[in-house]
Design an enzyme around this catalytic site. Structure first.
Site, PDB file in Angstrom:
ATOM      1  N   ALA A   4       0.874  -1.152  -0.149  1.00 16.59           N
ATOM      2  CA  ALA A   4      -0.105  -0.234  -0.056  1.00 16.59           C
ATOM      3  C   ALA A   4       0.788   1.373  -0.004  1.00 16.59           C
ATOM      4  O   ALA A   4       1.892   1.235   0.659  1.00 16.59           O
ATOM      5  CB  ALA A   4      -0.846  -0.141   1.323  1.00 16.59           C
TER       6      ALA A   4
ATOM      7  N   THR B 124       6.338   3.966   6.351  1.00 17.00           N
ATOM      8  CA  THR B 124       5.874   5.663   6.224  1.00 17.00           C
ATOM      9  C   THR B 124       6.410   6.593   7.208  1.00 17.00           C
ATOM     10  O   THR B 124       7.174   6.006   8.081  1.00 17.00           O
ATOM     11  CB  THR B 124       4.420   5.461   6.177  1.00 17.00           C
ATOM     12  OG1 THR B 124       3.982   5.563   7.616  1.00 17.00           O
ATOM     13  CG2 THR B 124       3.751   4.361   5.209  1.00 17.00           C
TER      14      THR B 124
ATOM     15  N   VAL C 182      16.740   4.155  15.247  1.00 16.95           N
ATOM     16  CA  VAL C 182      17.654   4.657  15.967  1.00 16.95           C
ATOM     17  C   VAL C 182      18.898   4.713  14.835  1.00 16.95           C
ATOM     18  O   VAL C 182      19.311   5.854  14.557  1.00 16.95           O
ATOM     19  CB  VAL C 182      18.048   4.288  17.307  1.00 16.95           C
ATOM     20  CG1 VAL C 182      19.393   5.020  17.546  1.00 16.95           C
ATOM     21  CG2 VAL C 182      16.933   4.212  18.169  1.00 16.95           C
TER      22      VAL C 182
ATOM     23  N   LEU D 272      22.341  -0.038  11.728  1.00 17.11           N
ATOM     24  CA  LEU D 272      22.985  -0.443  12.918  1.00 17.11           C
ATOM     25  C   LEU D 272      22.229  -1.199  13.926  1.00 17.11           C
ATOM     26  O   LEU D 272      21.055  -0.864  14.412  1.00 17.11           O
ATOM     27  CB  LEU D 272      23.885   0.715  13.641  1.00 17.11           C
ATOM     28  CG  LEU D 272      24.726   1.412  12.651  1.00 17.11           C
ATOM     29  CD1 LEU D 272      25.160   2.595  13.516  1.00 17.11           C
ATOM     30  CD2 LEU D 272      25.980   0.732  12.270  1.00 17.11           C
TER      31      LEU D 272
ATOM     32  N   ASP E   6      14.688  15.261  14.911  1.00 13.76           N
ATOM     33  CA  ASP E   6      14.919  13.811  14.450  1.00 13.76           C
ATOM     34  C   ASP E   6      15.691  13.063  15.394  1.00 13.76           C
ATOM     35  O   ASP E   6      15.540  12.033  15.773  1.00 13.76           O
ATOM     36  CB  ASP E   6      15.605  13.833  13.125  1.00 13.76           C
ATOM     37  CG  ASP E   6      15.482  12.272  12.704  1.00 13.76           C
ATOM     38  OD1 ASP E   6      14.347  11.546  12.629  1.00 13.76           O
ATOM     39  OD2 ASP E   6      16.721  11.978  12.362  1.00 13.76           O
TER      40      ASP E   6
ATOM     41  N   LYS F 170      15.336  10.072  18.203  1.00 14.75           N
ATOM     42  CA  LYS F 170      16.028   8.614  18.473  1.00 14.75           C
ATOM     43  C   LYS F 170      16.391   8.627  19.996  1.00 14.75           C
ATOM     44  O   LYS F 170      16.352   7.577  20.441  1.00 14.75           O
ATOM     45  CB  LYS F 170      17.259   8.896  17.374  1.00 14.75           C
ATOM     46  CG  LYS F 170      16.585   8.784  15.904  1.00 14.75           C
ATOM     47  CD  LYS F 170      17.845   9.117  15.033  1.00 14.75           C
ATOM     48  CE  LYS F 170      17.230   8.766  13.409  1.00 14.75           C
ATOM     49  NZ  LYS F 170      18.523   8.827  12.527  1.00 14.75           N
TER      50      LYS F 170
ATOM     51  N   GLY G 180      20.236   6.638   4.315  1.00 16.43           N
ATOM     52  CA  GLY G 180      20.175   5.938   3.096  1.00 16.43           C
ATOM     53  C   GLY G 180      19.281   4.823   3.102  1.00 16.43           C
ATOM     54  O   GLY G 180      18.818   4.063   3.925  1.00 16.43           O
TER      55      GLY G 180
END
Length: 816
Positions: A501, A552, A606, A610, A675, A679, A794
């Protein structure tokens, strides 16, 4: 000697008769053969219908005409092939006249005596058996027809009789004597001393043929149908069901009794007594191996198959007056036996407070009435509080001789049903431990059946994926699914993408979604969706262990995680919004996961790919305790501040990071520091700190609201106003042997994110060019810290982290 029985579906038309005749003649080339036949497909139902129509005063002649058309149609085709059929032709003329006469009497009486009913219903087998004998003789084979006077009934019932096998043996042997190689018999009925037919119960042709096999002590008994044999489950419901090579008599009995329409359960008793092996074969594919039913199975299989029986009603008697009263169960069974009602299963609570039994839905009303009359006194005086009936139920039965030797089978069975979101109302297991049965709502039975089949017959760890969000990360994830498909298969893992979706459309596969052209499929066939549509996928496809992957950044979708978990979905989240919502919702999600035995995975929240969350959780579980934490948690800010080391102006570093795709479309989202704060909040909560997002001290890289009125190139132009300030701070740090980094810290119970001057020789000092680093000191890791570093941004890296989380949700097959 070989006994062959052909079912009605094998005799649906002339092609079926020809195929059956070929099978019979091949067998007769090497040994004597007795053939037992059912009526042509649908004829017995038409005969039943004609009786009911006559009783109700309807036009039974129309039904007779349907029977005539069907049977005369086959005769005409036989004649066209040049095959004369005198036995069947003469019988059909007599049969039609008898039907008209008897049904006229039934209509007059408005009832049908059982003796007349037996005479009428047996006519279908009378025609088909004579027709087969005619066909074999026309093809040049030595065949003889015999009525079932060779199968004397053992009781007086005209509709559910038994065969006196001992008395039948010499009669059968006498019928076999002569110059014929093939004896053809009608199934379904036997004839008493007066020559009157007595039925062997519905689907009684299997039983008739089994009694012939037992009476003649046959080498083998074959049942020819339009199916390949016993399957691990109904293949019409479970696409992955496979045909079984062999089953024991006991396993076949359980499978047949609880819904597998392969052989009548009643037929297995004479076969077991005489130890005659039985093969189930497909008339239209005779070269397929089929299923062998015998006593000497090579190895007891833990679970042989799963059957299900629809149209069942459960009836419960309960009340305090039942405790300690002797004979309650006997009275229950007597009341139902007097009404000729068969009990499918019965259980009693250990406290003797209640008894629950199951009957077929068609018998439920009569059963309730019979029990109410039998326990009238107890109901009147409150000794039994009620007799309740729950209709529209199904029985699912797990069958296998080897279950008694393995622990955990019942737990796996119930877990699979629970995982499918289905409630178990009744559980029953016999003392032989060959079968475990549960009662569920009929509408949920197919979902439960698919789930159980996956749990016991899937030999791979499997993952059922519903992907929400197919942007950069979602698309990269689907590409990785394709790339690693062969390696997953080699590792006995099966990954099925069931639905995809985006924000506008949902594509649900009939089984799976093909990944070669999923974008086109989503655009062309996708439909608008809501959360309810996502929840419905599990039952729609019968998924045992579905996983929702959220790629999303939707806050509204993140608020549905607790609902997903409560409805039996695992959740793998690249989306950080759920874990950084309120602490109350944070707890609610984990409680839902624990309560419903689901997994909530969010490694990429986070450090992208990793493995920090998993490492931190392992440390905490092992008793470690976090002392301090410091981390560079933003790939975009790692890139920007690394370029400041090289003398690149701040505005130029932001512009270059934008062009390389490291930042959000609006870099102020990265430069706000929120952001990183999210985290850091997740890490803090993982170690037990009950904080809200506003509890994090945030120093943004640029002031909130800076250049709020511009975007794009104009924003870069405005950022040049800050170049001198950042150059000055970078030079000052350099003079002290440090570099500027944007760092998240947990120290002394406080959490903060800020631009810090970090010593070059410290772990965070060398982090740049998009790398992330996480440095923690703990009770076990000090004075030298535990350091994790690597690229933290990435699409490919993040998708790989999501893939890793997904692999941890895989349902592992039962090792039996």
């Amino acid at each position: 000697m070989l006994i062959q029985k052909f079912g009605g579906t094998s005799l649906a038309d002339i092609e079926g008769f020809i195929a059956a005749a070929g099978i019979i003649s091949n067998a007769a080339a090497t040994e004597e053969v007795v053939v037992v036949l059912s009526a042509m497909a649908g004829v017995t139902d038409l005969l039943e219908n004609s009786i009911q129509t006559a009783i109700k005063g309807g036009d039974f002649n129309a039904v007779i005409q349907s029977i005539k058309d069907r049977e005369q149609g086959v005769l005409r085709k036989m004649a066209a092939e040049g095959w004369d059929c005198p036995l069947a032709t003469d019988f059909l003329q007599v049969q039609l006249k008898r039907l008209e006469s008897r049904l006229a009497g039934v209509a007059l009486l408005e009832q049908c005596p059982e003796e007349v009913k037996a005479e009428l219903l047996s006519s279908g087998e009378g025609f088909s058996s004579r027709l087969m004998c005619d066909l074999l003789q026309a093809q040049g084979y030595a065949a003889r027809w015999s009525d079932t006077g060779v199968l004397p009934p053992a009781n007086d019932s005209f509709t559910d009789s038994l065969v006196d096998v001992e008395a039948a043996a010499p009669l059968l042997q006498q019928a076999m004597s002569g110059d014929h190689d093939i004896l053809v018999l009608p199934g379904f009925y036997g004839c008493n001393e007066q020559g009157k037919p007595q039925l062997m119960g519905r689907n009684g042709s299997d039983y008739t043929a089994a009694c012939v096999a037992a009476g003649l002590k046959a080498r083998s008994f074959e049942i020819w149908k339009d199916v390949d044999g016993f399957f691990t489950a109904d293949p019409r419901i479970v696409a992955s069901a496979r045909c079984l090579d062999e089953v024991s008599y006991e396993e076949a009995m359980e499978l047949s009794f609880f819904g597998a329409k392969v052989i009548s359960a009643k037929a297995l008793t004479p076969l077991m007594s005489a130890r005659v092996p039985c093969e189930i074969k497909n008339t239209y594919y005779p070269d397929k191996p089929g299923t062998l039913i015998h006593a000497d199975t090579e190895k007891p299989t833990v679970v042989r198959g799963i059957s299900h029986l629809d149209d069942v009603a459960s009836i419960t008697l309960q009340g305090g007056g039942m405790r300690g009263r002797v004979g309650v169960a006997r009275r229950v069974m007597e009341a139902l036996a007097n009404e000729a009602i068969s009990v499918l299963l019965i259980v009693q609570s250990s406290s003797e407070y209640s008894i629950t039994l199951c009957v077929r839905s068609a018998d439920a009303e009569r059963a309730h009435k019979a029990l109410a009359e039998a326990f009238h006194f107890e109901l009147l005086h409150g000794l039994i509080s009620e007799i309740s009936v729950m209709d529209q139920r199904s029985v699912i039965t797990l069958v296998g001789d080897g279950m008694k030797h393995y622990r955990g089978v019942a737990a796996r069975f119930l877990s699979a049903i629970s995982a499918a979101g289905v409630n178990v109302e009744v559980i029953a297991q016999g003392s032989t431990e060959c079968a475990i049965s549960v009662v569920v709502e009929k509408q949920a039975a197919q979902v439960a059946l698919r789930s159980c089949h996956t749990a016991f017959f899937s030999h791979t760890s499997h993952m059922d994926v519903i992907l929400l969000g197919c942007g950069n990360v979602g698309s990269a994830l689907l590409q990785q699914f394709q790339t690693h498909d062969s390696s997953l298969t080699a590792d006995h893992k099966a990954l099925h993408v069931r639905a995809i979706a985006d924000s506008r459309k949902l594509l649900v596969g009939h089984d799976t979604v093909g990944l070669d052209n999923w974008q086109e499929e989503l655009n062309d066939k996708g439909v608008a969706w809501t959360v309810d549509d996502i929840l419905a996928i599990r039952q729609q496809l019968g998924l045992l262990n579905p996983t929702i992957i959220d790629c999303t950044s939707s806050g509204s979708l993140a608020k549905q995680y607790a609902t997903f978990l409560a409805n039996g979905f695992n959740v793998v989240a690249a989306n950080k919004k759920a874990n950084t919502g309120s602490i109350a919702y944070y707890r609610e999600m984990r409680a839902a996961a624990a309560r419903h035995y689901r997994k909530f995975m969010y490694e990429t929240n986070v450090g992208a790919g990793l493995p920090f969350i998993d490492t931190l959780q392992s440390l905490i579980r092992s008793g470690d305790e976090l002392k301090t934490f410091g981390g560079i948690l933003s790939g975009s800010l790692s890139m920007i501040f690394g370029m400041l080391d090289d003398g690149v102006p701040f505005s130029g570093a932001v512009e270059k990071a934008m062009k390389m795709g490291y930042t959000e479309p609006d870099p102020r989202d990265d430069l706000s520091g929120m952001d990183v704060a999210r985290k850091l909040l997740i890490i803090a909560r993982e170690v037990g700190m009950e904080l809200e997002l506003e509890d994090i001290e945030v120093e943004p890289v640029i002031a909130n609201g800076f250049a709020a009125d511009v975007n794009g190139a104009k924003l870069i132009s405005r950022l040049k106003e800050l170049d001198a300030d950042f150059a000055e701070r970078a030079n000052a740090a350099k003079a002290d042997g440090c570099v500027l980094r944007y760092v998240g810290r947990i120290e002394d119970g406080c959490c903060s994110v800020s631009v810090d001057a970090v010593a070059r020789d410290k772990p965070l000092g060398s982090i740049r060019d998009g790398e992330n680093a996480l440095v923690l000191l703990s009770r076990y890791y000090q004075p030298i810290p535990l350091v994790l570093r690597g690229y933290g941004a990435g699409a490919d890296v993040t998708a790989a982290g999501v893939f890793g989380d997904l692999l941890r949700t895989a349902w592992r097959p039962l090792d039996l």
